[in-house]
Design a protein around this motif. Structure first.
Motif, short mmCIF file in Angstrom:
data_model
loop_
_atom_site.label_atom_id
_atom_site.label_comp_id
_atom_site.label_asym_id
_atom_site.label_seq_id
_atom_site.Cartn_x
_atom_site.Cartn_y
_atom_site.Cartn_z
N PRO A 98 0.93 -1.16 0.09
CA PRO A 98 0.02 0.04 0.07
C PRO A 98 0.81 1.46 -0.09
N PHE A 99 0.39 2.42 -0.83
CA PHE A 99 1.19 3.62 -0.76
C PHE A 99 0.35 4.61 -0.32
N LEU A 100 -1.16 4.49 -0.21
CA LEU A 100 -1.98 5.61 0.03
C LEU A 100 -2.87 5.25 1.22
N HIS A 101 -3.00 6.26 2.25
CA HIS A 101 -3.84 5.92 3.25
C HIS A 101 -4.71 7.41 3.58
N ARG A 102 -5.92 7.24 3.91
CA ARG A 102 -6.63 8.44 4.07
C ARG A 102 -7.37 8.44 5.18
N ILE A 103 -7.82 9.44 5.95
CA ILE A 103 -8.72 9.43 6.82
C ILE A 103 -9.60 10.67 6.58
N ARG A 104 -10.99 10.45 6.71
CA ARG A 104 -11.77 11.83 6.13
C ARG A 104 -13.00 11.70 7.31
N SER A 105 -13.65 12.91 7.79
CA SER A 105 -14.52 13.05 8.86
C SER A 105 -15.40 14.40 8.23
N ASN A 106 -16.81 14.23 8.52
CA ASN A 106 -17.64 15.26 8.54
C ASN A 106 -18.45 15.35 9.88
N ALA A 107 -17.69 15.10 11.10
CA ALA A 107 -18.07 15.30 12.29
C ALA A 107 -18.13 16.75 12.64
N ASN A 108 -18.75 16.96 14.03
CA ASN A 108 -18.93 18.48 14.42
C ASN A 108 -17.64 19.27 14.46
N GLN A 109 -16.68 18.40 14.92
CA GLN A 109 -15.09 19.00 14.98
C GLN A 109 -14.40 18.01 14.11
#
Length: 91
Positions: A66-77
């Motif tokens: 693996p060469f790509l890692h991502r974390i996303r959020s649309n939480a309040n903060q």
């Protein structure tokens, strides 16, 4: 977070050009890049955003790894939540 990128969006990039040992020796932590990224994202915070995310890309990776890692959020903060997720993965 699937909307088009418009004027409300901000991008911050950090590229580490030296090995982690350099940052550990000079700054006392290998988290130097993440700390700077957090600071940049907080400076862009009030731009009408409804989410945040972090992607990491490894260069010169052998095929099949693996060469790509991502974390996303649309939480309040979203920035704080994203970096808390990174913190739990690093530990």
């Amino acid at each position: 977070m699937s909307d088009d990128i418009k004027h409300e969006c901000g991008l911050a990039f950090i590229r580490l050009r030296k090995p982690f040992s350099h940052y550990l020796q000079k700054y006392g932590t290998v988290m130097y890049g993440l700390n700077k990224l957090y600071l940049l994202m907080e400076k862009q915070h009030n731009r009408g955003q409804d989410g945040a995310g972090v992607a990491t890309v490894k260069l010169n990776v052998e095929p099949g790894h693996p060469f790509l890692h991502r974390i996303r959020s649309n939480a309040n903060q979203p920035i704080a939540y994203t970096f808390s997720q990174i913190g739990t993965e690093v530990r």
